[in-house]
Motif scaffolding. Structure first.
Motif, PDB file in Angstrom:
ATOM      1  N   ALA A  60       5.208   1.059  -6.371  1.00 24.20           N
ATOM      2  CA  ALA A  60       4.092   1.918  -5.964  1.00 24.20           C
ATOM      3  C   ALA A  60       2.739   1.246  -6.186  1.00 24.20           C
ATOM      4  O   ALA A  60       2.499   0.645  -7.239  1.00 24.20           O
ATOM      5  CB  ALA A  60       4.139   3.238  -6.722  1.00 24.20           C
ATOM      6  N   THR A  61       1.857   1.387  -5.202  1.00 21.86           N
ATOM      7  CA  THR A  61       0.465   0.994  -5.374  1.00 21.86           C
ATOM      8  C   THR A  61      -0.256   2.023  -6.227  1.00 21.86           C
ATOM      9  O   THR A  61      -1.052   1.678  -7.104  1.00 21.86           O
ATOM     10  CB  THR A  61      -0.241   0.874  -4.009  1.00 21.86           C
ATOM     11  N   VAL A  62       0.037   3.291  -5.966  1.00 19.47           N
ATOM     12  CA  VAL A  62      -0.545   4.378  -6.753  1.00 19.47           C
ATOM     13  C   VAL A  62       0.375   5.583  -6.687  1.00 19.47           C
ATOM     14  O   VAL A  62       1.023   5.831  -5.673  1.00 19.47           O
ATOM     15  CB  VAL A  62      -1.968   4.746  -6.245  1.00 19.47           C
ATOM     16  N   ILE A  63       0.454   6.315  -7.793  1.00 18.16           N
ATOM     17  CA  ILE A  63       1.173   7.591  -7.835  1.00 18.16           C
ATOM     18  C   ILE A  63       0.159   8.664  -8.159  1.00 18.16           C
ATOM     19  O   ILE A  63      -0.751   8.440  -8.974  1.00 18.16           O
ATOM     20  CB  ILE A  63       2.333   7.571  -8.854  1.00 18.16           C
ATOM     21  N   THR A  64       0.284   9.842  -7.519  1.00 16.63           N
ATOM     22  CA  THR A  64      -0.763  10.869  -7.613  1.00 16.63           C
ATOM     23  C   THR A  64      -0.224  12.205  -8.134  1.00 16.63           C
ATOM     24  O   THR A  64      -0.297  13.219  -7.429  1.00 16.63           O
ATOM     25  CB  THR A  64      -1.424  11.088  -6.238  1.00 16.63           C
ATOM     26  N   PRO A  65       0.300  12.261  -9.346  1.00 23.66           N
ATOM     27  CA  PRO A  65       0.821  13.534  -9.849  1.00 23.66           C
ATOM     28  C   PRO A  65      -0.277  14.497 -10.269  1.00 23.66           C
ATOM     29  O   PRO A  65      -1.367  14.081 -10.672  1.00 23.66           O
ATOM     30  CB  PRO A  65       1.641  13.099 -11.078  1.00 23.66           C
ATOM     31  N   ASN A  66       0.018  15.800 -10.153  1.00 17.92           N
ATOM     32  CA  ASN A  66      -0.842  16.775 -10.815  1.00 17.92           C
ATOM     33  C   ASN A  66      -0.415  16.820 -12.286  1.00 17.92           C
ATOM     34  O   ASN A  66       0.494  16.090 -12.707  1.00 17.92           O
ATOM     35  CB  ASN A  66      -0.772  18.143 -10.131  1.00 17.92           C
ATOM     36  N   ILE A  67      -1.053  17.659 -13.072  1.00 23.67           N
ATOM     37  CA  ILE A  67      -0.777  17.654 -14.511  1.00 23.67           C
ATOM     38  C   ILE A  67       0.672  18.050 -14.830  1.00 23.67           C
ATOM     39  O   ILE A  67       1.335  17.361 -15.612  1.00 23.67           O
ATOM     40  CB  ILE A  67      -1.797  18.537 -15.264  1.00 23.67           C
ATOM     41  N   PRO A  68       1.227  19.126 -14.264  1.00 19.37           N
ATOM     42  CA  PRO A  68       2.638  19.439 -14.546  1.00 19.37           C
ATOM     43  C   PRO A  68       3.593  18.314 -14.137  1.00 19.37           C
ATOM     44  O   PRO A  68       4.568  18.024 -14.849  1.00 19.37           O
ATOM     45  CB  PRO A  68       2.886  20.708 -13.713  1.00 19.37           C
ATOM     46  N   GLU A  69       3.331  17.660 -13.009  1.00 23.20           N
ATOM     47  CA  GLU A  69       4.173  16.547 -12.580  1.00 23.20           C
ATOM     48  C   GLU A  69       4.036  15.358 -13.527  1.00 23.20           C
ATOM     49  O   GLU A  69       5.028  14.691 -13.860  1.00 23.20           O
ATOM     50  CB  GLU A  69       3.804  16.135 -11.158  1.00 23.20           C
TER      51      GLU A  69
ATOM     52  N   ASN B  14       0.828  -1.214   0.000  1.00 23.38           N
ATOM     53  CA  ASN B  14       0.000   0.000   0.000  1.00 23.38           C
ATOM     54  C   ASN B  14       0.860   1.261   0.000  1.00 23.38           C
ATOM     55  O   ASN B  14       0.759   2.118   0.887  1.00 23.38           O
ATOM     56  CB  ASN B  14      -0.953   0.014   1.207  1.00 23.38           C
ATOM     57  N   LEU B  15       1.702   1.379  -1.001  1.00 28.78           N
ATOM     58  CA  LEU B  15       2.597   2.531  -1.120  1.00 28.78           C
ATOM     59  C   LEU B  15       1.988   3.595  -2.029  1.00 28.78           C
ATOM     60  O   LEU B  15       1.736   3.344  -3.211  1.00 28.78           O
ATOM     61  CB  LEU B  15       3.958   2.095  -1.659  1.00 28.78           C
ATOM     62  N   VAL B  16       1.776   4.781  -1.469  1.00 33.50           N
ATOM     63  CA  VAL B  16       1.235   5.925  -2.208  1.00 33.50           C
ATOM     64  C   VAL B  16       2.368   6.914  -2.461  1.00 33.50           C
ATOM     65  O   VAL B  16       2.994   7.393  -1.518  1.00 33.50           O
ATOM     66  CB  VAL B  16       0.098   6.608  -1.415  1.00 33.50           C
ATOM     67  N   ILE B  17       2.606   7.224  -3.721  1.00 33.70           N
ATOM     68  CA  ILE B  17       3.678   8.155  -4.099  1.00 33.70           C
ATOM     69  C   ILE B  17       3.066   9.485  -4.524  1.00 33.70           C
ATOM     70  O   ILE B  17       2.375   9.565  -5.543  1.00 33.70           O
ATOM     71  CB  ILE B  17       4.537   7.604  -5.257  1.00 33.70           C
ATOM     72  N   ASP B  18       3.305  10.521  -3.740  1.00 38.45           N
ATOM     73  CA  ASP B  18       2.947  11.881  -4.132  1.00 38.45           C
ATOM     74  C   ASP B  18       4.247  12.529  -4.627  1.00 38.45           C
ATOM     75  O   ASP B  18       5.096  12.901  -3.815  1.00 38.45           O
ATOM     76  CB  ASP B  18       2.376  12.649  -2.947  1.00 38.45           C
ATOM     77  N   PRO B  19       4.424  12.663  -5.936  1.00 39.81           N
ATOM     78  CA  PRO B  19       5.714  13.124  -6.480  1.00 39.81           C
ATOM     79  C   PRO B  19       5.891  14.632  -6.346  1.00 39.81           C
ATOM     80  O   PRO B  19       5.853  15.377  -7.330  1.00 39.81           O
ATOM     81  CB  PRO B  19       5.639  12.699  -7.950  1.00 39.81           C
TER      82      PRO B  19
END
Length: 269
Positions: free
Chosen positions: A133-142, A101-106
């Motif tokens: 990663a279970t999920v990565i949560t980038p915004n659009i620029p990221e 359950n690894l959440v990556i906020d870049p």
């Protein structure tokens, strides 16, 4: 009674709106015991970042070891990691302890424009963290930086999600906050299907820490055993309430309201 636990590996925000502080507040509000491994200390407030002071790799590793040998988390979130050396040791420790359950906020750029991830660290993020990663949560620029393509519409966002998924993440959640539309769409890709989470855009400048808070809410729900779609659904409601009922403090980009979600729930009872 089982106590659900979540670990955040991120930077400290002295203003309390983002980073470690936002994560722990979110965990608490969602009924999850929060633990921390601090990667950097920042001097910041609502007007911007006045200084960034990364911790030693040894100090970060020791913090994670302290958790790993005593307080096994049910979910882990990473936020500001700053450089490739930190990314490598974080990935090494998560793998060592076999945490799921690894959440990556870049986290790449602060609300005021200050860089929070060095350019050389992008490849390390791709090589070491995305594959676990279970999920990565980038915004659009990221998402543009990670995928290598320009995103100007939903179709291009879907293409970027596929490219990022191919780097190893089990799920890719590209947020829609940077789109200039009244209706905001967050897009999830799980390798087979796309899921859209829609919400009304709120006219406010007080959005400091929204990315941290949103990903922390996902982490908390995963820690409690929810699946990724249900976790994101709760996180969307949590951050929507936090933005709509903002605190109006500070002279710049103010923080969101971490207790708004539960306050609304109490009023509905």
């Amino acid at each position: 009674m089982k106590v659900f636990k979540a670990l955040t590996i991120a930077g400290s925000d002295s203003g309390g709106g983002a980073g470690i502080q936002a994560d722990v507040k979110t965990f608490q509000e969602l009924g999850v015991y929060g633990m921390t491994a601090i990667t950097a200390i920042t001097a910041q407030n609502t007007t911007g970042v006045q200084g960034v002071y990364p911790l030693s790799v040894e100090g970060i590793a020791k913090q994670i070891d302290s958790i790993g040998t005593d307080l096994t988390p049910d979910a882990v979130k990473t936020g500001m990691l700053f450089n490739s050396e930190i990314i490598k040791v974080v990935a090494e420790k998560i793998t060592q302890y076999q945490w799921s359950n690894l959440v990556i906020d870049p986290v790449m750029i602060a609300k005021g424009g200050s860089p929070l991830l060095q350019a050389e660290a992008i490849e390390a993020l791709k090589d070491y963290l995305l594959p676990i990663a279970t999920v990565i949560t980038p915004n659009i620029p990221e998402a543009e930086v990670i995928s290598g393509i320009k995103i100007t519409n939903l179709s291009e966002r879907k293409e970027a999600a596929k490219l990022i998924y191919n780097l190893g993440a089990k799920n890719v959640m590209i947020k829609g906050g940077h789109e200039e539309t009244d209706q905001m769409i967050d897009l999830l890709y799980d390798g087979n299907r796309f899921f859209q989470f829609e919400s009304k855009r709120i006219a406010t400048k007080n959005t400091h820490g929204t990315g941290c808070t949103f990903s922390a809410a996902i982490t908390a729900e995963l820690a409690k055993g929810k699946n990724i779609v249900d976790s994101i659904s709760v996180a969307k409601h949590f951050i929507q309430a936090a933005i709509e009922d903002d605190l109006r403090i500070g002279t710049g980009h103010g923080p969101t309201n971490h207790w708004a979600y539960n306050k609304r729930g109490a009023l509905c009872k």
